[in-house]
Design a protein around this motif. Structure first.
Motif, mmCIF file in Angstrom:
data_model
loop_
_atom_site.group_PDB
_atom_site.id
_atom_site.type_symbol
_atom_site.label_atom_id
_atom_site.label_comp_id
_atom_site.label_asym_id
_atom_site.label_seq_id
_atom_site.Cartn_x
_atom_site.Cartn_y
_atom_site.Cartn_z
ATOM 1 N N GLY A 1 -7.176 8.673 13.919
ATOM 2 C CA GLY A 1 -7.221 7.317 13.244
ATOM 3 C C GLY A 1 -5.964 7.050 12.595
ATOM 4 N N PHE A 2 -5.830 5.901 12.060
ATOM 5 C CA PHE A 2 -4.428 5.572 11.503
ATOM 6 C C PHE A 2 -4.648 5.254 9.864
ATOM 7 N N PRO A 3 -3.818 5.472 9.250
ATOM 8 C CA PRO A 3 -3.924 5.341 7.644
ATOM 9 C C PRO A 3 -4.089 3.938 7.259
ATOM 10 N N ASP A 4 -4.698 3.841 6.082
ATOM 11 C CA ASP A 4 -4.863 2.453 5.511
ATOM 12 C C ASP A 4 -4.905 2.639 3.933
ATOM 13 N N ASP A 5 -5.299 1.662 3.200
ATOM 14 C CA ASP A 5 -5.171 1.650 1.951
ATOM 15 C C ASP A 5 -6.179 2.751 1.088
ATOM 16 N N ARG A 6 -7.216 3.350 1.831
ATOM 17 C CA ARG A 6 -8.015 4.293 1.292
ATOM 18 C C ARG A 6 -7.467 5.611 1.235
ATOM 19 N N VAL B 1 0.774 -1.113 0.151
ATOM 20 C CA VAL B 1 -0.003 -0.049 0.036
ATOM 21 C C VAL B 1 0.767 1.298 0.035
ATOM 22 N N PHE B 2 1.866 1.017 0.962
ATOM 23 C CA PHE B 2 2.438 2.697 1.105
ATOM 24 C C PHE B 2 3.751 2.498 -0.011
ATOM 25 N N ARG B 3 3.962 1.420 -0.735
ATOM 26 C CA ARG B 3 4.947 1.618 -1.786
ATOM 27 C C ARG B 3 4.091 2.448 -2.963
ATOM 28 N N GLN B 4 3.086 2.064 -2.950
ATOM 29 C CA GLN B 4 2.258 2.697 -4.195
ATOM 30 C C GLN B 4 1.768 4.129 -3.733
ATOM 31 N N VAL B 5 1.885 4.401 -2.564
ATOM 32 C CA VAL B 5 1.642 5.816 -2.116
ATOM 33 C C VAL B 5 2.641 6.827 -2.633
ATOM 34 N N GLY B 6 4.016 6.087 -2.388
ATOM 35 C CA GLY B 6 5.243 6.542 -2.757
ATOM 36 C C GLY B 6 5.227 7.002 -4.081
ATOM 37 N N ALA C 1 -5.992 1.931 -7.572
ATOM 38 C CA ALA C 1 -4.832 1.375 -7.036
ATOM 39 C C ALA C 1 -5.014 -0.201 -6.721
ATOM 40 N N SER C 2 -4.015 -1.008 -7.409
ATOM 41 C CA SER C 2 -4.462 -2.588 -7.214
ATOM 42 C C SER C 2 -4.328 -2.936 -5.548
ATOM 43 N N SER C 3 -3.326 -2.280 -4.764
ATOM 44 C CA SER C 3 -3.252 -2.650 -3.461
ATOM 45 C C SER C 3 -4.668 -2.234 -2.878
ATOM 46 N N ARG C 4 -5.275 -1.234 -3.121
ATOM 47 C CA ARG C 4 -6.384 -0.880 -2.498
ATOM 48 C C ARG C 4 -7.404 -1.812 -2.656
ATOM 49 N N GLN C 5 -7.723 -2.248 -3.930
ATOM 50 C CA GLN C 5 -8.719 -3.262 -4.392
ATOM 51 C C GLN C 5 -8.648 -4.538 -3.572
ATOM 52 N N VAL C 6 -7.065 -4.956 -3.367
ATOM 53 C CA VAL C 6 -6.964 -6.086 -2.557
ATOM 54 C C VAL C 6 -7.470 -5.911 -1.056
ATOM 55 N N GLN C 7 -7.120 -4.763 -0.525
ATOM 56 C CA GLN C 7 -7.556 -4.542 0.929
ATOM 57 C C GLN C 7 -9.154 -4.581 1.118
ATOM 58 N N GLU C 8 -9.535 -3.597 -0.073
ATOM 59 C CA GLU C 8 -11.048 -3.595 0.081
ATOM 60 C C GLU C 8 -11.776 -5.254 0.121
ATOM 61 N N ARG C 9 -11.168 -5.901 -0.811
ATOM 62 C CA ARG C 9 -11.806 -7.609 -0.975
ATOM 63 C C ARG C 9 -11.716 -8.192 0.508
ATOM 64 N N ILE C 10 -10.530 -7.725 1.102
ATOM 65 C CA ILE C 10 -10.197 -8.230 2.564
ATOM 66 C C ILE C 10 -11.228 -7.642 3.584
#
Length: 712
Positions: free
Chosen positions: A373-378, A150-155, A384-393
């Motif tokens: 709060g704390f940051p997440d994939d949103r 997630v944070f790799r894609q944020v960078g 973003a592919s990592s967000r789609q993965v985390q949304e599914r989880i």
């Protein structure tokens, strides 16, 4: 001077071009905290680092328990385990079909792993692994997720936004400058200083990376503030130069006068902005300290460009500027719209000032509902592919294995005590499962046999939370887990604990940082003006302005208003480090504008001794520049409103609002109203303090009473 400046520009341009590759990424960790100590022990002693990478595996047909899918899943697990830098790989198929690793519909399962190294190293490895393991083959659909992905894609997104903002910002800023100065040549000079400040800061940051880590996000701040402050400071120098030309001075003398008067103001302004950003050094986080380094060098190169290089350019180009419209004298430079505004405000200071205060308090009222709060994939866009993965989880899994709390039990603890502790943890509300050397526990009872291979290096526990508690109260969960009676020396780590300790350290240091910024900024304004009331008034008005900014952040980004037009997903909370960064930046810029305005008012007051007239004249002289500077800074910050990262979107929109409100409601209305009410008390100071300030020779001109005595 110009030759030296050109040589320096070339050097810093070459050095700055490699700055982005030298900057690093950081995690939300608090050095020296319990969670960081636990994470270190888990990774190096117990060979059980945080599971920061996952593969979401979906069966093309049937469920993940089909024989063919099971075989393909086991092969995928072995393939990932064989990759360099990847360890502790396990999956639904290798961990006894743990329900925490399977979706509720049994169509998907997880492969989890630990990617070793610091944030930069881990994300570089993922940059290679992610595309190779994103596949559709052997009856499996595989997608890559996890915290580090997630944070790799944020960078990556932040780097793209940096380039896009650069392309978008420069032409717009240049057009604004042409409009402000009514000429291309005059517009090029401030733009050149802004570019000099930006490139100089990037080069300096590259040098700082040899001594300490500097976050990649510091480059985004460098672009906006380097360009914005460099231009702001130049506006005041060029404007004073134009003013002196209008009074009949030749270009050389006009350049000297501009540097003498406006240059002093720029120096004090730069000091206040630098102090506000250097306050971030009080936080023990490389991420926030990076912005302190960027802020300091932005101010340094901006002041150098405006005070040393720009006057030289004005003297050299003076004859051309003197012949152009830049030198055209207006009918009466001390009469105009802003002069009239000031007089109308000062006729009804209580009514107008009170109405503005009420308006700002209303706009800032959503701040009362702030929830950290704390940051997440949103923080990423939907694409973003990592967000789609985390949304599914998040929607399809009852628990989140990679967000488990991981607990280090002291060496020598008897197995029976570890088992008792695991059972007690499993009874904590919001805990889905606890994995321990003696087995897996659910609701306080053993639900699965021991996994000897997983715990072969020593005793530790994995506390897997429900998805619901991660959404509603992750910090409360950390507190509840730490509240369970445990063997002496037990340490709680894992991603939720990292974030909880990060937030605690952030909030604990915040009062110190705010106090330092307030005290030092007020001291600097006192040294410039010799007044006790002016700096206190400035601090109060700035805090009032900032409350509006934070209210807007809560209303927009926490509560989700405007989430559709702005293209982001609200999570119901705000990650606290970005608002704290914004406080430091916005407070510095507010003091910046305060100094620009008060310096002209003080100059007029020293000349005339008339409080009301000096406020009106000072506002007329400074307000056009402040509004132009604010418009340029607002455009610069607003370029990040299009960012794909919510952090940068918050920074861009929040800072643009703060700058515009400060330049209009605060400077044009509240400052004249408050100074009218204070009258001559504006410039009062106790005699010992005044003697101290005068001894330092920081006053630009003598007060009226002293001037009269000197004449007698």
């Amino acid at each position: 001077m110009l030759g030296t400046g050109l040589l320096v520009l070339v050097v810093v341009g070459l050095l700055g071009s490699g700055a982005m590759s030298a900057l690093t990424l950081a995690r939300f960790e608090s050095p020296g905290s319990e969670s960081v100590s636990a994470d270190s022990a888990l990774e190096h002693r117990l060979k059980a680092g945080n599971l920061n990478m996952l593969l979401l595996v979906t069966a093309a047909k049937g469920t993940v328990d089909e024989p063919a899918t099971t075989a393909a899943g086991q092969a995928l697990t072995r393939e990932l385990a064989a990759q360099p830098g990847v360890g502790q790989v396990s999956s639904y198929w290798t961990r006894g079909k743990s329900p925490t690793l399977r979706s509720e519909d049994s169509r998907s399962a997880l492969v989890v792993a630990h990617v070793a190294g610091d944030a930069t190293q881990a994300r570089e490895r993922l940059g290679d692994l992610s595309p190779r393991f994103t596949r559709d083959a052997n009856g499996l659909k595989v997608r890559v997720g996890g915290q580090e992905e997630v944070f790799r894609q944020v960078g990556e997104q932040a780097r793209k936004d940096f380039g896009r903002a650069e392309i978008l910002m420069l032409p717009i800023v240049f057009v604004l400058l042409v409009f402000a100065f009514r000429g291309f040549l005059a517009a090029l000079l401030p733009l050149g200083v802004g570019i000099f400040a930006m490139l100089g800061t990037l080069a300096a940051l590259r040098g700082v990376t040899a001594l300490t880590d500097v976050s990649t996000f510091a480059a985004n701040l460098t672009l906006v503030m380097g360009l914005g402050l460099g231009i702001d400071y130049s506006l005041f120098i060029v404007s004073r130069f134009r003013e002196e030309l209008g009074r009949g001075a030749n270009p050389d003398d006009a350049a000297v006068k501009a540097a003498e008067h406006a240059g002093r103001t720029v120096l004090f302004s730069g000091l206040t902005v630098a102090v506000s950003l250097l306050g971030l050094l009080a936080f023990p986080f490389p991420f926030l300290r990076s912005f302190a380094y960027a802020g300091f060098f932005v101010v340094l190169f901006g002041v150098i460009g405006a005070v040393l290089l720009l006057p030289a350019a004005l003297a050299g180009l003076g004859p051309r500027l003197a012949r152009g419209r830049l030198a055209t004298r207006r009918r009466d430079p001390d009469q105009g719209v802003w002069h009239g505004v000031a007089l109308r405000v000062m006729r009804r200071p209580v009514v107008i000032g009170g109405a503005v205060v009420v308006l700002l308090l209303v706009l800032g009222s959503p701040l009362l509902g702030l929830k950290a709060g704390f940051p997440d994939d949103r923080v990423l866009p939907d694409s973003a592919s990592s967000r789609q993965v985390q949304e599914r989880i998040r929607s399809g899994f009852a628990a989140e294995e990679t967000d488990a709390l991981r607990i280090v039990v002291p060496d020598g603890t008897v197995p029976a005590e570890v088992e008792r502790y695991a059972g007690a943890l499993a009874r904590v509300p919001g805990v889905a499962q606890v994995d321990a050397p003696s087995g897996s526990f659910v609701d306080g009872r053993r639900a699965a046999a021991p996994d000897a291979a997983r715990f072969s290096a020593g005793a530790w526990l994995s506390v897997v939370p429900d998805q619901d508690v991660l959404e509603s109260d992750p910090f409360g969960l950390v507190g509840d887990v730490r509240g369970v009676p445990a063997p002496d020396g037990t340490m709680v780590g894992g991603y939720p604990a990292d974030l909880a300790d990060f937030r605690t350290a952030l909030i604990d240091r915040l009062p110190l940082v705010v106090a330092l910024i307030l005290v030092v900024s007020c001291l600097l304004i006192f040294l410039m003006t010799g007044s006790v009331l002016v700096p206190l008034k400035a601090a109060v008005l700035n805090v009032l302005s900032l409350s509006m900014m934070f209210g807007a952040l809560v209303w927009i980004f926490q509560d989700g208003h405007l989430s559709g037009p702005l293209g982001f997903t609200a999570t119901g909370s705000l990650e606290p480090s970005i608002p704290i960064l914004m406080f430091c930046v916005a407070f510095g810029l507010s003091m910046d504008y305060e100094i620009f305005m008060v310096s002209r008012i003080k100059e007029e007051y020293d000349r005339t001794g008339d409080n009301a007239l000096s406020v009106a004249t000072g506002l007329q002289r400074s307000a056009p520049l402040i509004t132009t500077a604010a418009a340029i800074l607002a455009v610069s910050f607003a370029s990040y409103a299009l960012s794909g990262v919510v952090f940068l979107k918050m920074l861009g929109i929040g800072m643009a609002l703060a700058v515009l409100v400060d330049a209009t409601l605060i400077r044009a209305l509240l400052v004249p109203a408050s100074m009218r009410l204070a009258g001559r008390a504006n410039w009062w100071a106790p005699r010992p303090l005044r003697r101290f300030q005068e001894r330092l020779a920081l006053t630009e001109s003598a007060p009226p009473a002293e001037r009269e005595r000197a004449q007698v």
